[in-house]
Design a protein around this motif. Structure first.
Motif, mmCIF file in Angstrom:
data_model
loop_
_atom_site.group_PDB
_atom_site.id
_atom_site.type_symbol
_atom_site.label_atom_id
_atom_site.label_comp_id
_atom_site.label_asym_id
_atom_site.label_seq_id
_atom_site.Cartn_x
_atom_site.Cartn_y
_atom_site.Cartn_z
ATOM 1 N N ILE A 163 88.191 -20.546 -12.550
ATOM 2 C CA ILE A 163 89.055 -20.325 -11.389
ATOM 3 C C ILE A 163 89.309 -18.828 -11.260
ATOM 4 O O ILE A 163 89.630 -18.158 -12.246
ATOM 5 C CB ILE A 163 90.384 -21.092 -11.508
ATOM 6 N N ARG A 164 89.170 -18.316 -10.029
ATOM 7 C CA ARG A 164 89.364 -16.895 -9.788
ATOM 8 C C ARG A 164 90.122 -16.710 -8.478
ATOM 9 O O ARG A 164 89.766 -17.297 -7.457
ATOM 10 C CB ARG A 164 88.020 -16.180 -9.745
ATOM 11 N N VAL A 165 91.157 -15.879 -8.542
ATOM 12 C CA VAL A 165 91.971 -15.552 -7.373
ATOM 13 C C VAL A 165 91.943 -14.041 -7.207
ATOM 14 O O VAL A 165 92.106 -13.299 -8.185
ATOM 15 C CB VAL A 165 93.417 -16.054 -7.531
ATOM 16 N N SER A 166 91.740 -13.564 -5.978
ATOM 17 C CA SER A 166 91.663 -12.124 -5.744
ATOM 18 C C SER A 166 92.267 -11.784 -4.392
ATOM 19 O O SER A 166 92.383 -12.633 -3.508
ATOM 20 C CB SER A 166 90.215 -11.634 -5.817
ATOM 21 N N PRO A 199 78.607 -22.310 -15.587
ATOM 22 C CA PRO A 199 78.645 -23.072 -14.333
ATOM 23 C C PRO A 199 77.283 -23.097 -13.665
ATOM 24 O O PRO A 199 76.417 -22.256 -13.920
ATOM 25 C CB PRO A 199 79.650 -22.290 -13.490
ATOM 26 N N LYS A 200 77.106 -24.077 -12.799
ATOM 27 C CA LYS A 200 75.907 -24.173 -11.976
ATOM 28 C C LYS A 200 76.200 -23.871 -10.513
ATOM 29 O O LYS A 200 75.325 -23.414 -9.784
ATOM 30 C CB LYS A 200 75.292 -25.572 -12.111
ATOM 31 N N PHE A 201 77.425 -24.163 -10.078
ATOM 32 C CA PHE A 201 77.781 -23.984 -8.683
ATOM 33 C C PHE A 201 79.142 -23.299 -8.584
ATOM 34 O O PHE A 201 79.942 -23.345 -9.521
ATOM 35 C CB PHE A 201 77.837 -25.327 -7.944
ATOM 36 N N ALA A 202 79.377 -22.680 -7.446
ATOM 37 C CA ALA A 202 80.684 -22.106 -7.129
ATOM 38 C C ALA A 202 80.935 -22.287 -5.638
ATOM 39 O O ALA A 202 79.999 -22.265 -4.824
ATOM 40 C CB ALA A 202 80.749 -20.630 -7.505
ATOM 41 N N THR A 203 82.178 -22.475 -5.291
ATOM 42 C CA THR A 203 82.571 -22.529 -3.889
ATOM 43 C C THR A 203 83.810 -21.658 -3.716
ATOM 44 O O THR A 203 84.623 -21.524 -4.638
ATOM 45 C CB THR A 203 82.866 -23.972 -3.457
ATOM 46 N N THR A 248 92.466 -9.403 2.642
ATOM 47 C CA THR A 248 91.842 -10.688 2.386
ATOM 48 C C THR A 248 92.368 -11.272 1.087
ATOM 49 O O THR A 248 92.652 -10.534 0.131
ATOM 50 C CB THR A 248 90.300 -10.559 2.315
ATOM 51 N N GLY A 249 92.520 -12.593 1.038
ATOM 52 C CA GLY A 249 92.869 -13.326 -0.186
ATOM 53 C C GLY A 249 91.826 -14.403 -0.419
ATOM 54 O O GLY A 249 91.451 -15.133 0.507
ATOM 55 N N ARG A 250 91.359 -14.529 -1.658
ATOM 56 C CA ARG A 250 90.226 -15.387 -1.960
ATOM 57 C C ARG A 250 90.532 -16.296 -3.153
ATOM 58 O O ARG A 250 91.127 -15.867 -4.146
ATOM 59 C CB ARG A 250 89.002 -14.522 -2.261
ATOM 60 N N LEU A 251 90.075 -17.548 -3.063
ATOM 61 C CA LEU A 251 90.110 -18.506 -4.153
ATOM 62 C C LEU A 251 88.688 -18.981 -4.408
ATOM 63 O O LEU A 251 88.008 -19.461 -3.490
ATOM 64 C CB LEU A 251 91.006 -19.690 -3.817
ATOM 65 N N GLU A 252 88.237 -18.858 -5.666
ATOM 66 C CA GLU A 252 86.883 -19.271 -6.042
ATOM 67 C C GLU A 252 86.975 -20.253 -7.204
ATOM 68 O O GLU A 252 87.711 -20.030 -8.172
ATOM 69 C CB GLU A 252 86.040 -18.067 -6.442
ATOM 70 N N VAL A 253 86.220 -21.334 -7.130
ATOM 71 C CA VAL A 253 86.179 -22.346 -8.164
ATOM 72 C C VAL A 253 84.729 -22.527 -8.588
ATOM 73 O O VAL A 253 83.846 -22.751 -7.750
ATOM 74 C CB VAL A 253 86.764 -23.683 -7.687
ATOM 75 N N ARG A 254 84.481 -22.454 -9.904
ATOM 76 C CA ARG A 254 83.149 -22.656 -10.456
ATOM 77 C C ARG A 254 83.112 -23.963 -11.235
ATOM 78 O O ARG A 254 84.067 -24.309 -11.942
ATOM 79 C CB ARG A 254 82.754 -21.487 -11.371
#
Length: 361
Positions: free
Chosen positions: A308-311, A63-67, A354-360
């Motif tokens: 995709i990452r969920v934590s 990946p180049k970017f993540a949000t 805390t709950g987090r969703l990250e998309v690369r």
């Protein structure tokens, strides 16, 4: 069969023959080549390949970017204000001479909703630049009433104010705490097959504003209002790590940071009533060096392509050398602002989940 169709069929057959003929050579080259981990992604487990095991995952581009976005439930601690107490009848309001007959009236925060959003730009497989914004807006209120002959004694009015000799039957208070941070940091990561670890260095901007409002049924209504604020910026250092399960989809993680911010702390106090809206008024301002320690521990899941990452986890943040509302009110009541190191410099903390969703991409 037309000549064109025959030519096309022969060309396809020749292509397949060449491809199969080159398979052993290509396989040998893949085994001998010194492959590097995919950019920005932890390497999957392969006991025979080690850190180069990422080469066994085909068709996955780094990946180049993540949000990312986080939904949090945080509770401010060590920030409550005791504003009134029931006593056994009206007496001269000298500090410490009242006999309490009921629970102390306190405005104290419970868990409040907060959020954190940000983005990350990957420079290569080990380095990235990350930006994060965090916001918490907490509100709480409380009120107390009593029947005569007992009364409510204020704990926040000035003992020498115009209405100091009067107590009432009703009191109420509201307390707001607004918390904002902006972090920009450089991230260095080292990826192994079963874990990843790294360091961060960057800068933080932080602001905490406390607004306290209280009303007492005295001479038509007495009020005490205070505003306490810190705003500063400084350096931020941190460490982070991920520990993967055998399938690399499940993981444990930790994040820790230490920030040192130089800034200004300010506070003001106003007491008045319907007859005289400015009975007591003062303000205070001074430079502050505030240190902030952050720690987060949790579990997570990531997709097979790592996009995709969920934590979810537990987070705690400790702010040291902060001016708190209750100690500023005490300083005004006692007219003592220079009584030593511990005066107008205390500890404030925040903790929650805390709950987090990250998309690369």
């Amino acid at each position: 069969m037309s000549r064109h169709l025959k030519f096309t069929t022969l060309a396809l057959a020749a292509s397949f023959v060449c491809a199969f003929a080159n398979l052993p050579q290509a396989h040998a080259q893949m085994n001998d080549a010194d492959q590097s981990p995919l950019q920005g992604l932890p390497a999957p487990i392969d006991e025979n390949v080690g850190i180069d095991c990422v080469a066994s995952v085909p068709c996955v581009c780094p990946p180049k970017f993540a949000t990312f976005g986080e939904f949090m439930a945080l509770r401010p601690r060590d920030s409550e204000v005791a504003y009134a107490v029931p006593i056994d009848g009206p007496i001269t309001p000298t500090l410490g001479n009242a006999t309490q007959i009921g629970p102390t009236a306190i405005v104290d925060f419970d868990y409040q909703y907060a959020y954190r959003v940000g983005g990350e730009f990957f420079l290569d497989n080990c380095r990235s630049i990350r930006g994060t914004y965090t916001n918490l807006d907490s509100d709480t209120s409380h009120q107390v009433t009593i029947a005569p002959p007992d009364v409510i004694r204020s704990l926040v009015t000035h003992p020498l104010g115009t209405n100091a000799a009067f107590d009432g039957l009703n009191a109420a208070a509201q307390f707001n705490l607004d918390y904002d941070t902006i972090d920009v940091e450089f991230v260095w990561m080292q990826h192994e097959c079963s874990y990843s670890y790294g360091l961060t260095v960057g800068a933080r901007y932080g602001r905490i504003e406390q607004q306290f409002r209280s009303q007492f049924e005295t001479n038509g209504g007495t009020f005490v209002n205070t505003n306490v604020e810190f705003e500063g910026a400084g350096l931020r250092l941190g460490a982070l790590g991920d520990f993967y399960a055998c399938n690399r989809n499940l993981l444990l993680y930790f994040r820790s940071n230490l920030s040192l911010m130089a800034g200004e702390a300010s506070a003001d106090y106003l007491q008045g009533d319907v007859v005289d809206p400015v009975e007591v008024q003062t303000s205070w301002e001074a430079g502050r060096l505030v240190s902030v320690a952050d720690l987060e521990l949790g579990v997570g899941w990531q997709s097979c392509d790592r996009r995709i990452r969920v934590s979810a986890g537990y987070v705690i943040s400790a702010w040291m050398n902060m001016v708190q509302t209750d100690e500023f009110i005490t300083a005004v009541q006692q007219n003592q602002f220079n009584q030593g190191f511990d005066n107008l410099g205390d500890f404030m903390s925040f903790d929650g989940v805390t709950g987090r969703l990250e998309v690369r991409f």
